[in-house]
Design a protein around this motif. Structure first.
Motif, PDB file in Angstrom:
ATOM      1  N   GLY A   9       0.795  -1.224   0.000  1.00  0.00           N
ATOM      2  CA  GLY A   9       0.000   0.000   0.000  1.00  0.00           C
ATOM      3  C   GLY A   9       0.827   1.272   0.000  1.00  0.00           C
ATOM      4  O   GLY A   9       1.957   1.300   0.516  1.00  0.00           O
ATOM      5  N   ARG A  10       0.244   2.325  -0.542  1.00  0.00           N
ATOM      6  CA  ARG A  10       0.929   3.625  -0.613  1.00  0.00           C
ATOM      7  C   ARG A  10       0.888   4.369   0.712  1.00  0.00           C
ATOM      8  O   ARG A  10       1.785   5.141   1.021  1.00  0.00           O
ATOM      9  CB  ARG A  10       0.288   4.473  -1.721  1.00  0.00           C
ATOM     10  N   GLY A  11      -0.152   4.163   1.516  1.00  0.00           N
ATOM     11  CA  GLY A  11      -0.243   4.866   2.794  1.00  0.00           C
ATOM     12  C   GLY A  11      -0.556   6.336   2.647  1.00  0.00           C
ATOM     13  O   GLY A  11       0.033   7.185   3.321  1.00  0.00           O
ATOM     14  N   GLU A  81       4.267  -0.235  -9.939  1.00  0.00           N
ATOM     15  CA  GLU A  81       3.890   0.985  -9.234  1.00  0.00           C
ATOM     16  C   GLU A  81       2.369   1.069  -9.095  1.00  0.00           C
ATOM     17  O   GLU A  81       1.632   0.834 -10.047  1.00  0.00           O
ATOM     18  CB  GLU A  81       4.406   2.214  -9.993  1.00  0.00           C
ATOM     19  N   GLY A  82       1.916   1.371  -7.899  1.00  0.00           N
ATOM     20  CA  GLY A  82       0.487   1.435  -7.641  1.00  0.00           C
ATOM     21  C   GLY A  82      -0.069   0.172  -7.036  1.00  0.00           C
ATOM     22  O   GLY A  82      -1.174   0.166  -6.498  1.00  0.00           O
ATOM     23  N   GLY A  83       0.692  -0.931  -7.111  1.00  0.00           N
ATOM     24  CA  GLY A  83       0.252  -2.177  -6.498  1.00  0.00           C
ATOM     25  C   GLY A  83      -0.838  -2.876  -7.283  1.00  0.00           C
ATOM     26  O   GLY A  83      -1.315  -2.394  -8.318  1.00  0.00           O
ATOM     27  N   LEU A  84      -1.245  -4.032  -6.791  1.00  0.00           N
ATOM     28  CA  LEU A  84      -2.196  -4.879  -7.503  1.00  0.00           C
ATOM     29  C   LEU A  84      -3.474  -5.124  -6.722  1.00  0.00           C
ATOM     30  O   LEU A  84      -4.245  -6.010  -7.083  1.00  0.00           O
ATOM     31  CB  LEU A  84      -1.529  -6.237  -7.814  1.00  0.00           C
ATOM     32  N   GLU A  85      -3.734  -4.360  -5.675  1.00  0.00           N
ATOM     33  CA  GLU A  85      -4.837  -4.631  -4.749  1.00  0.00           C
ATOM     34  C   GLU A  85      -4.577  -5.968  -4.045  1.00  0.00           C
ATOM     35  O   GLU A  85      -3.649  -6.697  -4.371  1.00  0.00           O
ATOM     36  CB  GLU A  85      -6.189  -4.630  -5.452  1.00  0.00           C
ATOM     37  N   THR A  86      -5.414  -6.295  -3.066  1.00  0.00           N
ATOM     38  CA  THR A  86      -5.135  -7.454  -2.211  1.00  0.00           C
ATOM     39  C   THR A  86      -5.180  -8.775  -2.973  1.00  0.00           C
ATOM     40  O   THR A  86      -4.233  -9.572  -2.935  1.00  0.00           O
ATOM     41  CB  THR A  86      -6.134  -7.492  -1.044  1.00  0.00           C
ATOM     42  N   ILE A  90      -2.024 -11.289  -3.924  1.00  0.00           N
ATOM     43  CA  ILE A  90      -1.946 -12.674  -3.469  1.00  0.00           C
ATOM     44  C   ILE A  90      -1.821 -13.620  -4.657  1.00  0.00           C
ATOM     45  O   ILE A  90      -0.998 -14.537  -4.657  1.00  0.00           O
ATOM     46  CB  ILE A  90      -3.179 -13.034  -2.618  1.00  0.00           C
ATOM     47  N   ALA A  91      -2.642 -13.402  -5.682  1.00  0.00           N
ATOM     48  CA  ALA A  91      -2.599 -14.270  -6.862  1.00  0.00           C
ATOM     49  C   ALA A  91      -1.220 -14.244  -7.518  1.00  0.00           C
ATOM     50  O   ALA A  91      -0.716 -15.279  -7.970  1.00  0.00           O
ATOM     51  CB  ALA A  91      -3.672 -13.843  -7.862  1.00  0.00           C
ATOM     52  N   THR A  92      -0.604 -13.078  -7.560  1.00  0.00           N
ATOM     53  CA  THR A  92       0.724 -12.950  -8.164  1.00  0.00           C
ATOM     54  C   THR A  92       1.772 -13.688  -7.338  1.00  0.00           C
ATOM     55  O   THR A  92       2.753 -14.204  -7.886  1.00  0.00           O
ATOM     56  CB  THR A  92       1.087 -11.462  -8.312  1.00  0.00           C
ATOM     57  N   ARG A 187      -4.825  -6.088 -11.328  1.00  0.00           N
ATOM     58  CA  ARG A 187      -5.383  -5.450 -10.134  1.00  0.00           C
ATOM     59  C   ARG A 187      -6.767  -6.036  -9.839  1.00  0.00           C
ATOM     60  O   ARG A 187      -7.696  -5.864 -10.626  1.00  0.00           O
ATOM     61  CB  ARG A 187      -5.492  -3.936 -10.338  1.00  0.00           C
ATOM     62  N   VAL A 188      -6.881  -6.700  -8.701  1.00  0.00           N
ATOM     63  CA  VAL A 188      -8.153  -7.304  -8.308  1.00  0.00           C
ATOM     64  C   VAL A 188      -8.317  -7.151  -6.796  1.00  0.00           C
ATOM     65  O   VAL A 188      -7.399  -7.456  -6.034  1.00  0.00           O
ATOM     66  CB  VAL A 188      -8.218  -8.809  -8.671  1.00  0.00           C
ATOM     67  N   LYS A 189      -9.495  -6.696  -6.363  1.00  0.00           N
ATOM     68  CA  LYS A 189      -9.768  -6.542  -4.943  1.00  0.00           C
ATOM     69  C   LYS A 189     -10.224  -7.872  -4.337  1.00  0.00           C
ATOM     70  O   LYS A 189     -10.788  -8.729  -5.024  1.00  0.00           O
ATOM     71  CB  LYS A 189     -10.826  -5.465  -4.730  1.00  0.00           C
ATOM     72  N   LEU A 190     -10.002  -8.014  -3.035  1.00  0.00           N
ATOM     73  CA  LEU A 190     -10.336  -9.256  -2.344  1.00  0.00           C
ATOM     74  C   LEU A 190     -11.820  -9.349  -2.002  1.00  0.00           C
ATOM     75  O   LEU A 190     -12.413 -10.435  -2.056  1.00  0.00           O
ATOM     76  CB  LEU A 190      -9.500  -9.376  -1.069  1.00  0.00           C
ATOM     77  N   ALA A 191     -12.443  -8.242  -1.628  1.00  0.00           N
ATOM     78  CA  ALA A 191     -13.820  -8.280  -1.126  1.00  0.00           C
ATOM     79  C   ALA A 191     -14.797  -8.970  -2.075  1.00  0.00           C
ATOM     80  O   ALA A 191     -15.601  -9.796  -1.639  1.00  0.00           O
ATOM     81  CB  ALA A 191     -14.300  -6.872  -0.790  1.00  0.00           C
TER      82      ALA A 191
END
Length: 234
Positions: A9-11, A81-86, A90-92, A187-191
């Motif tokens: 996360g960027r924080g 950069e920017g991350g892949l969401e949760t 995890i999948a990566t 980029r995929v969210k966990l929820a």
């Protein structure tokens, strides 16, 4: 069992502190925030840890190294950069996590959840065909509506009239199959994944009555420091 700490996360809410330091490395009680997870994981019997990172990730690798100082073996999953969401993160990282259930912890929470419980939970997930097990906590002031509820049989649900609604702690055990349909480096969210699995009764859970704090603001960072000072983190 392996464990993964989410640290990409960027924080944004912690700026300007996180402009030059990734949030997991912010000092809490004399050590990095992520160090509290590493200490508890080691004490619980975990040795193989995966950490993903994006923003200032090389600082995380330079600070923690192989994990030897914490008595664990750390492998890293670097993200764009920017991350892949949760879920994307995890999948990566699945090639590093293997084919058995694993524990995942949000890197920006502080908690006394007993991570050793995950070892038995992982075995139960394999036996029952569940896809996930979540720890839920009381709703904090900044998230009063909560996320999920628990049934009397220990399943996580969104259906009423199950009460009270609780907040997902960011700590869970997952079967790799939960992420079967996610391509690495997307980029995929966990929820949404969890909600789909909940609809088919594939997510169990439990209520954690102990300490838990989402260290998402400077004020809560100060609260985390105070808790560690007063309790020794125990």
């Amino acid at each position: 069992m392996k464990a993964m700490i989410l640290a990409a996360g960027r924080g944004e809410r912690m700026r300007p502190l996180t402009d030059t330091t990734p949030k997991p490395l912010l000092n809490v009680g004399g050590i990095p925030l992520i160090g509290h997870h590493l200490q508890r994981l080691q004490a619980a019997g975990f040795r193989d840890i995966v950490i993903n990172h994006a923003w200032l990730g090389q600082q995380i690798e330079a600070t923690l190294g192989t994990g030897r100082a914490y008595g664990v073996n750390i492998r890293y999953s670097a993200e764009k950069e920017g991350g892949l969401e949760t879920a994307g993160g995890i999948a990566t990282a699945l090639p590093l996590l293997g084919c058995k259930p694993f524990l995942v912890i949000n890197g920006d929470v502080l908690t006394d959840i007993d991570f050793a419980q995950a070892l038995n939970i992982g075995e139960r997930i394999q036996q029952t065909g569940k896809l996930a097990h979540l720890w839920l906590v009381d709703n904090p002031q900044h998230h009063p509506e909560g996320d999920f509820s628990l049934t009397q049989t220990g399943d996580v649900t969104e259906q009423q009239p199950y009460n009270p609604t609780l907040t997902f702690s960011g700590v869970g055990v997952y079967h790799p199959a939960l992420f079967n349909n996610i391509q690495p480096h997307t980029r995929v969210k966990l929820a949404p994944l969890l909600r789909t699995a909940i609809q088919t009764d594939q997510v169990s859970g439990e209520y954690h009555a102990g300490y838990w704090l989402d260290v998402g603001t400077v004020e809560r960072l100060n609260q985390a420091n105070q808790w560690v000072i007063e309790s020794g983190g125990e």
